[in-house]
Design a protein around this motif. Structure first.
Motif, mmCIF file in Angstrom:
data_model
loop_
_atom_site.group_PDB
_atom_site.id
_atom_site.type_symbol
_atom_site.label_atom_id
_atom_site.label_comp_id
_atom_site.label_asym_id
_atom_site.label_seq_id
_atom_site.Cartn_x
_atom_site.Cartn_y
_atom_site.Cartn_z
ATOM 1 N N PHE A 96 8.394 11.222 -7.773
ATOM 2 C CA PHE A 96 7.548 10.594 -6.753
ATOM 3 C C PHE A 96 6.366 11.492 -6.393
ATOM 4 C CE2 PHE A 96 6.472 9.819 -2.256
ATOM 5 C CZ PHE A 96 6.141 8.465 -2.315
ATOM 6 N N LEU A 97 6.627 12.784 -6.202
ATOM 7 C CA LEU A 97 5.563 13.705 -5.815
ATOM 8 C C LEU A 97 4.652 14.076 -6.984
ATOM 9 C CD1 LEU A 97 7.503 16.024 -3.339
ATOM 10 C CD2 LEU A 97 5.902 14.181 -2.798
ATOM 11 N N ALA A 98 5.125 13.878 -8.212
ATOM 12 C CA ALA A 98 4.282 14.168 -9.368
ATOM 13 C C ALA A 98 3.139 13.173 -9.499
ATOM 14 C CB ALA A 98 5.120 14.149 -10.652
ATOM 15 N N ILE A 99 3.327 11.959 -8.989
ATOM 16 C CA ILE A 99 2.274 10.932 -9.115
ATOM 17 C C ILE A 99 1.021 11.326 -8.337
ATOM 18 C CG2 ILE A 99 1.705 8.493 -8.877
ATOM 19 C CD1 ILE A 99 3.941 9.266 -10.942
ATOM 20 N N THR A 137 -5.690 2.036 -4.880
ATOM 21 C CA THR A 137 -4.845 1.806 -3.708
ATOM 22 C C THR A 137 -5.069 0.409 -3.150
ATOM 23 O OG1 THR A 137 -4.940 4.173 -3.149
ATOM 24 C CG2 THR A 137 -4.238 2.661 -1.415
ATOM 25 N N ILE A 138 -6.320 -0.009 -3.080
ATOM 26 C CA ILE A 138 -6.636 -1.355 -2.580
ATOM 27 C C ILE A 138 -6.054 -2.422 -3.507
ATOM 28 C CG2 ILE A 138 -8.517 -2.987 -2.142
ATOM 29 C CD1 ILE A 138 -10.215 -0.578 -1.256
ATOM 30 N N MET A 139 -6.167 -2.209 -4.814
ATOM 31 C CA MET A 139 -5.599 -3.156 -5.775
ATOM 32 C C MET A 139 -4.106 -3.333 -5.545
ATOM 33 S SD MET A 139 -7.577 -2.034 -9.285
ATOM 34 C CE MET A 139 -6.385 -2.903 -10.320
ATOM 35 N N ASN A 140 -3.396 -2.229 -5.345
ATOM 36 C CA ASN A 140 -1.953 -2.312 -5.117
ATOM 37 C C ASN A 140 -1.630 -2.893 -3.749
ATOM 38 O OD1 ASN A 140 0.069 -0.909 -7.201
ATOM 39 N ND2 ASN A 140 -1.952 0.036 -7.389
ATOM 40 N N TRP A 141 -2.460 -2.605 -2.766
ATOM 41 C CA TRP A 141 -2.255 -3.129 -1.417
ATOM 42 C C TRP A 141 -2.257 -4.656 -1.424
ATOM 43 C CZ3 TRP A 141 -1.425 -0.414 3.153
ATOM 44 C CH2 TRP A 141 -1.509 -1.154 4.331
ATOM 45 N N LEU A 142 -3.074 -5.247 -2.308
ATOM 46 C CA LEU A 142 -3.190 -6.705 -2.382
ATOM 47 C C LEU A 142 -1.996 -7.359 -3.061
ATOM 48 C CD1 LEU A 142 -6.974 -7.004 -3.316
ATOM 49 C CD2 LEU A 142 -5.907 -7.339 -1.075
ATOM 50 N N GLY A 143 -1.133 -6.560 -3.700
ATOM 51 C CA GLY A 143 0.083 -7.105 -4.289
ATOM 52 C C GLY A 143 0.114 -6.997 -5.798
ATOM 53 N N ILE A 144 1.322 -7.059 -6.339
ATOM 54 C CA ILE A 144 1.523 -6.860 -7.766
ATOM 55 C C ILE A 144 0.874 -7.965 -8.593
ATOM 56 C CG2 ILE A 144 3.729 -8.089 -7.861
ATOM 57 C CD1 ILE A 144 2.881 -4.859 -9.766
ATOM 58 N N ARG A 145 0.832 -9.194 -8.084
ATOM 59 C CA ARG A 145 0.241 -10.287 -8.858
ATOM 60 C C ARG A 145 -1.257 -10.091 -9.025
ATOM 61 N NH1 ARG A 145 2.308 -16.149 -7.122
ATOM 62 N NH2 ARG A 145 1.166 -16.584 -9.053
ATOM 63 N N ILE A 146 -1.914 -9.633 -7.964
ATOM 64 C CA ILE A 146 -3.353 -9.397 -8.044
ATOM 65 C C ILE A 146 -3.652 -8.215 -8.952
ATOM 66 C CG2 ILE A 146 -5.428 -8.812 -6.741
ATOM 67 C CD1 ILE A 146 -4.393 -11.612 -6.193
ATOM 68 N N ASN A 284 -3.349 2.603 -11.624
ATOM 69 C CA ASN A 284 -2.814 1.383 -11.025
ATOM 70 C C ASN A 284 -1.329 1.223 -11.373
ATOM 71 O OD1 ASN A 284 -2.964 -1.280 -9.725
ATOM 72 N ND2 ASN A 284 -2.740 -2.068 -11.791
ATOM 73 N N SER A 285 -0.985 1.426 -12.638
ATOM 74 C CA SER A 285 0.412 1.306 -13.051
ATOM 75 C C SER A 285 1.282 2.357 -12.370
ATOM 76 C CB SER A 285 0.523 1.454 -14.572
ATOM 77 O OG SER A 285 -0.116 0.384 -15.232
ATOM 78 N N TYR A 286 0.787 3.589 -12.301
ATOM 79 C CA TYR A 286 1.568 4.666 -11.696
ATOM 80 C C TYR A 286 1.725 4.480 -10.192
ATOM 81 C CZ TYR A 286 2.384 7.574 -15.749
ATOM 82 O OH TYR A 286 2.869 8.045 -16.940
ATOM 83 N N PHE A 287 0.674 4.023 -9.519
ATOM 84 C CA PHE A 287 0.787 3.781 -8.080
ATOM 85 C C PHE A 287 1.748 2.629 -7.802
ATOM 86 C CE2 PHE A 287 -2.982 5.840 -5.683
ATOM 87 C CZ PHE A 287 -2.779 7.029 -6.355
ATOM 88 N N ALA A 288 1.696 1.587 -8.638
ATOM 89 C CA ALA A 288 2.602 0.455 -8.460
ATOM 90 C C ALA A 288 4.046 0.907 -8.628
ATOM 91 C CB ALA A 288 2.272 -0.647 -9.465
ATOM 92 N N ALA A 321 4.954 3.441 1.287
ATOM 93 C CA ALA A 321 5.055 4.403 0.194
ATOM 94 C C ALA A 321 3.728 4.521 -0.547
ATOM 95 C CB ALA A 321 6.161 3.982 -0.777
ATOM 96 N N LEU A 322 3.026 3.406 -0.696
ATOM 97 C CA LEU A 322 1.725 3.414 -1.363
ATOM 98 C C LEU A 322 0.734 4.299 -0.608
ATOM 99 C CD1 LEU A 322 -0.323 2.287 -3.454
ATOM 100 C CD2 LEU A 322 -0.689 0.354 -1.885
ATOM 101 N N LEU A 323 0.714 4.186 0.717
ATOM 102 C CA LEU A 323 -0.196 5.008 1.515
ATOM 103 C C LEU A 323 0.126 6.492 1.380
ATOM 104 C CD1 LEU A 323 -0.541 2.922 4.810
ATOM 105 C CD2 LEU A 323 -2.269 3.259 3.027
ATOM 106 N N VAL A 324 1.410 6.824 1.300
ATOM 107 C CA VAL A 324 1.800 8.228 1.143
ATOM 108 C C VAL A 324 1.322 8.761 -0.206
ATOM 109 C CG1 VAL A 324 3.754 9.791 0.866
ATOM 110 C CG2 VAL A 324 3.761 8.108 2.699
ATOM 111 N N VAL A 325 1.522 7.979 -1.270
ATOM 112 C CA VAL A 325 1.091 8.403 -2.602
ATOM 113 C C VAL A 325 -0.427 8.602 -2.629
ATOM 114 C CG1 VAL A 325 0.883 7.698 -5.012
ATOM 115 C CG2 VAL A 325 3.031 7.341 -3.796
ATOM 116 N N ALA A 326 -1.165 7.625 -2.107
ATOM 117 C CA ALA A 326 -2.618 7.724 -2.113
ATOM 118 C C ALA A 326 -3.109 8.873 -1.232
ATOM 119 C CB ALA A 326 -3.229 6.409 -1.631
ATOM 120 N N GLY A 327 -2.503 9.018 -0.054
ATOM 121 C CA GLY A 327 -2.913 10.090 0.851
ATOM 122 C C GLY A 327 -2.664 11.467 0.270
#
Length: 434
Positions: A96-99, A137-146, A284-288, A321-327
């Protein structure tokens, strides 16, 4: 427990292929051929070929695990099922922290091309790196389908442009560039393979997306097979034309040189487009995957519960979790900028983590997968993964230290059992560490 046969998430085979392709292909195809040639000369093609051969059982192993155990925890879930909570916690924390540690590395590859094209030097590179992380981060925030839909378009453009670069370069092949072949001996091939591990990481993170497929038991294998075929053609093609066309004159941006040689200097900006698209796709794949990994770890009690408090029963994007990874990724970038370090300063730490995760994942597969070809593939993958760890060397000590820190945090916290919740196909519950 096998995956359910009913429909699960929302990913189609093509969308899953796009996410897997982006994770495995990555922006390394733009720059790593030159780095491999520095280490091994023309024999660097052997390193590419060996790693592709290794990828076959590795991809098959993680596809089989994902089909049988679709869960956002990915490798951490497999480790928990095979070895218990302590190993799961350690590998989960390290991965998780490697990402976020690796995010500036991947984004920096694309950002360096932007800086070269737009000018502004290091300031532009740092700024572009930050923008790429925010966009993903924004792409992932909008959801996996988007994000998966955007990824599909990106994958189609990237594959087309790289194939054009290969085909347009073939008429300019000069066999004299292939000699002497073993410029730096067999040790150079090993050194090149260690560098190229970055180019072949990715099979492990998409396992965290296994629960997002509509029919994991069927679609994961299909997406993996398609990805493996495309990656083989593109990687071997780019590696061959880089050596056979550019030879010793290979610069830091071989793809740009190949395109310019085939179409003229006007084509050089295409490399920037390719680099940026590859970067966005890979991150995008790694953040997802990482966001789902973090949420799964939180639900089992292996990470702060806040990370998984916004998901449940297979729905919603794990935004906490997404915000933590991006931050954390942006924090690493700021630290590198303040210390005047390059954005790829943490490359070996990241690749070391990937190699270590492969060892744990494949070892779990040996215990979890049935006999026959699945277990045989897992055994081969385990041996290959151990070799990758050896090639990586001392940097693997950092993810080991991270895993130990995560285990100590888990052991010190007050035990408050989590309620069973589902991230995709399998119910995730907290269990005592053992």
């Amino acid at each position: 427990m096998k995956a359910p046969t009913t429909a699960g998430g929302s990913l189609s085979v093509l969308q899953g292929t796009a996410l897997t392709l982006a994770a495995v292909l990555g922006v390394g195809v733009v720059t790593l051929p030159a780095l491999a040639i520095e280490e091994a000369g023309p024999a660097s093609m052997l390193a590419w070929a060996v790693l592709i051969v290794v990828s076959v059982p590795l991809a098959a192993t993680f596809a089989a695990l994902g089909a049988r155990h679709p869960d956002g925890g990915g490798v951490a879930t497999y480790a928990r099922l095979a070895f218990g909570g302590r190993v799961s916690t350690m590998v989960g924390w390290a991965f998780f922290l490697a990402i976020p540690i690796g995010a500036p590395v991947a984004a920096g590859f694309g950002a360096s091309y932007v800086a070269e094209a737009a000018g502004g030097g290091r300031t532009t590179e740092i700024g572009a790196t930050a923008v790429i992380i925010v966009v993903v981060t924004i792409m992932n925030w909008l959801g996996i389908r988007i994000s998966a839909g955007v990824q599909l378009a990106i994958a189609a453009v990237i594959a087309t442009l790289l194939l054009v670069a290969i085909l347009a370069s073939l008429p300019r092949v000069d066999t004299d560039n292939l000699t002497p072949f073993l410029t730096h001996g067999w040790s150079g091939v090993g050194a090149a393979a260690a560098v190229l591990v970055w180019a072949f990481a990715g099979w492990e993170i998409v396992s965290s997306l296994s629960a997002e497929y509509r029919h994991p038991e069927r679609d994961i294998a299909r997406a993996t097979g398609i990805t493996l075929g495309v990656v083989t053609v593109l990687y071997l093609g780019i590696a061959f034309v880089t050596v056979a066309v550019l030879g010793a004159a290979t610069g830091r941006a071989p793809l740009a040189d190949l395109l310019a040689g085939a179409f003229g200097d006007w084509a050089r900006p295409l490399t920037t487009v390719i680099a940026v698209l590859l970067t966005i796709g890979a991150i995008n794949s790694y953040f997802a995957g990482a966001s789902r990994l973090g949420a799964s770890l939180a639900i089992t009690g292996a990470m702060p519960r806040w990370l998984g408090s916004d998901v449940g029963d297979g729905r919603a994007t794990p935004r906490h979790a997404l915000l933590v990874v991006a931050g954390l990724g942006l924090a690493v970038l700021v630290g590198e900028a303040l210390l005047d370090q390059p954005t790829d300063a943490t490359l070996l730490v990241t690749t070391g983590t990937f190699a270590l995760v492969y060892v744990v994942g494949t070892a779990a597969a040996v215990r979890l997968l049935p006999g026959g070809w699945p277990r045989a593939a897992a055994v081969v993958s385990l041996v290959a993964s151990v070799c990758l760890v050896v090639l990586t060397g001392l940097p693997v000590l950092i993810p080991i230290a991270t895993g130990i820190a995560g285990l100590l945090w888990t052991l010190r916290r007050s035990p408050h059992p989590a309620q069973p919740r589902t991230i995709g196909g399998e119910t995730t519950v907290a269990e005592p560490l053992r």
